[in-house]
Design a protein around this motif. Structure first.
Motif, PDB file in Angstrom:
ATOM      1  N   ARG A  11       0.841  -1.194   0.000  1.00 12.11           N
ATOM      2  CA  ARG A  11       0.000   0.000   0.000  1.00 12.11           C
ATOM      3  C   ARG A  11       0.872   1.238   0.000  1.00 12.11           C
ATOM      4  O   ARG A  11       2.071   1.174   0.251  1.00 12.11           O
ATOM      5  CB  ARG A  11      -0.901   0.011   1.235  1.00 12.11           C
ATOM      6  CG  ARG A  11      -1.870  -1.162   1.323  1.00 12.11           C
ATOM      7  CD  ARG A  11      -2.698  -1.067   2.585  1.00 12.11           C
ATOM      8  NE  ARG A  11      -3.527  -2.241   2.825  1.00 12.11           N
ATOM      9  CZ  ARG A  11      -4.752  -2.385   2.392  1.00 12.11           C
ATOM     10  NH1 ARG A  11      -5.312  -1.426   1.668  1.00 12.11           N
ATOM     11  NH2 ARG A  11      -5.451  -3.472   2.662  1.00 12.11           N
ATOM     12  N   SER A  12       0.235   2.373  -0.251  1.00  4.81           N
ATOM     13  CA  SER A  12       0.979   3.628  -0.259  1.00  4.81           C
ATOM     14  C   SER A  12       1.395   3.990   1.159  1.00  4.81           C
ATOM     15  O   SER A  12       0.857   3.479   2.142  1.00  4.81           O
ATOM     16  CB  SER A  12       0.124   4.743  -0.855  1.00  4.81           C
ATOM     17  OG  SER A  12      -0.948   5.049   0.012  1.00  4.81           O
ATOM     18  N   SER A  13       2.349   4.875   1.259  1.00  4.91           N
ATOM     19  CA  SER A  13       2.875   5.277   2.557  1.00  4.91           C
ATOM     20  C   SER A  13       1.806   5.944   3.420  1.00  4.91           C
ATOM     21  O   SER A  13       1.875   5.881   4.651  1.00  4.91           O
ATOM     22  CB  SER A  13       4.063   6.209   2.362  1.00  4.91           C
ATOM     23  OG  SER A  13       3.684   7.360   1.629  1.00  4.91           O
ATOM     24  N   GLU A  14       0.806   6.547   2.812  1.00 11.20           N
ATOM     25  CA  GLU A  14      -0.234   7.242   3.572  1.00 11.20           C
ATOM     26  C   GLU A  14      -1.061   6.295   4.434  1.00 11.20           C
ATOM     27  O   GLU A  14      -1.697   6.717   5.396  1.00 11.20           O
ATOM     28  CB  GLU A  14      -1.172   8.009   2.630  1.00 11.20           C
ATOM     29  CG  GLU A  14      -0.567   9.223   1.959  1.00 11.20           C
ATOM     30  CD  GLU A  14       0.350   8.881   0.819  1.00 11.20           C
ATOM     31  OE1 GLU A  14       1.122   9.749   0.414  1.00 11.20           O
ATOM     32  OE2 GLU A  14       0.306   7.727   0.336  1.00 11.20           O
ATOM     33  N   TRP A  15      -1.048   5.022   4.119  1.00 15.85           N
ATOM     34  CA  TRP A  15      -1.845   4.046   4.874  1.00 15.85           C
ATOM     35  C   TRP A  15      -1.237   3.753   6.241  1.00 15.85           C
ATOM     36  O   TRP A  15      -1.928   3.291   7.152  1.00 15.85           O
ATOM     37  CB  TRP A  15      -1.942   2.763   4.053  1.00 15.85           C
ATOM     38  CG  TRP A  15      -2.879   1.730   4.579  1.00 15.85           C
ATOM     39  CD1 TRP A  15      -4.242   1.771   4.594  1.00 15.85           C
ATOM     40  CD2 TRP A  15      -2.503   0.466   5.146  1.00 15.85           C
ATOM     41  NE1 TRP A  15      -4.747   0.607   5.145  1.00 15.85           N
ATOM     42  CE2 TRP A  15      -3.706  -0.214   5.488  1.00 15.85           C
ATOM     43  CE3 TRP A  15      -1.283  -0.166   5.395  1.00 15.85           C
ATOM     44  CZ2 TRP A  15      -3.714  -1.479   6.059  1.00 15.85           C
ATOM     45  CZ3 TRP A  15      -1.293  -1.426   5.964  1.00 15.85           C
ATOM     46  CH2 TRP A  15      -2.500  -2.071   6.293  1.00 15.85           C
ATOM     47  N   TYR A  16       0.041   4.026   6.400  1.00 13.75           N
ATOM     48  CA  TYR A  16       0.753   3.670   7.618  1.00 13.75           C
ATOM     49  C   TYR A  16       0.690   4.810   8.639  1.00 13.75           C
ATOM     50  O   TYR A  16       0.705   5.992   8.289  1.00 13.75           O
ATOM     51  CB  TYR A  16       2.199   3.305   7.283  1.00 13.75           C
ATOM     52  CG  TYR A  16       2.281   1.976   6.567  1.00 13.75           C
ATOM     53  CD1 TYR A  16       2.145   1.911   5.177  1.00 13.75           C
ATOM     54  CD2 TYR A  16       2.467   0.790   7.275  1.00 13.75           C
ATOM     55  CE1 TYR A  16       2.187   0.686   4.522  1.00 13.75           C
ATOM     56  CE2 TYR A  16       2.526  -0.428   6.619  1.00 13.75           C
ATOM     57  CZ  TYR A  16       2.379  -0.469   5.246  1.00 13.75           C
ATOM     58  OH  TYR A  16       2.417  -1.686   4.607  1.00 13.75           O
TER      59      TYR A  16
END
Length: 127
Positions: A109-114
Motif C-alpha cells: 500500500r501507499s505510505s499514507e496508509w501507515y
C-alpha cells in the motif's frame, strides 16, 4: 506511544547481503501490519515489502521479489528484512512503518496508509 527503531544498514558490495531490523515498542506485537519502504535520492518513497500482523502473509515489490525476505518475531517485537543479491539500485534510506490493525493479509500500500514511521537506515550498495 509507539516507537520504531531501524538498524542494520551499511555499505555492502554488489551481490552482498544485509539484514535490517525494525524494533517496535509501545504496542502489542501482533496488533499491526509492518511495511518496509525505501527512498533513493531524487526519487519518491516506494514500498518494498509488507507482512501481516501474525506473519502469515507477505508481499514484495517486483524489484526485490526473490532477493528480499521479510519476517517478524512477535515475541521480540521485531521485524526483519533480509536482503540478498544486493544491487547498486537498492541504495536508499530504508524505513519501516506500522499500520495499527490485526489483518490476516498484507498487500503493498501507499505510505499514507501507515500510521507510524521509523527514522530510517541507510543502505549503500557500491564497489
Amino acid at each position: 506511544q509507539l516507537q520504531l527503531v531501524e538498524s542494520g544498514g551499511g555499505l555492502v558490495q554488489p551481490g552482498g547481503s544485509l539484514r535490517l531490523s525494525c524494533a517496535v515498542a509501545g504496542f502489542t506485537s501482533d496488533s499491526f501490519v509492518i511495511g518496509w519502504f525505501r527512498q533513493a535520492p531524487g526519487k519518491e518513497r516506494e514500498g518494498v515489502s509488507c507482512i501481516s500482523s501474525a506473519g502469515s502473509s507477505t508481499n514484495y515489490a517486483d524489484s526485490v521479489q526473490g532477493r528480499f525476505t521479510i519476517s517478524r518475531d512477535n515475541a521480540k517485537g521485531t521485524v526483519y528484512l533480509q536482503m540478498n543479491s544486493l544491487k547498486p539500485e537498492d541504495t536508499a534510506i530504508y524505513y519501516c512503518a506500522v499500520h495499527v490493525a490485526r489483518q490476516p493479509m498484507c498487500v503493498l500500500r501507499s505510505s499514507e496508509w501507515y500510521n507510524y514511521w521509523g527514522q530510517g537506515t541507510q543502505v549503500t550498495v557500491s564497489s
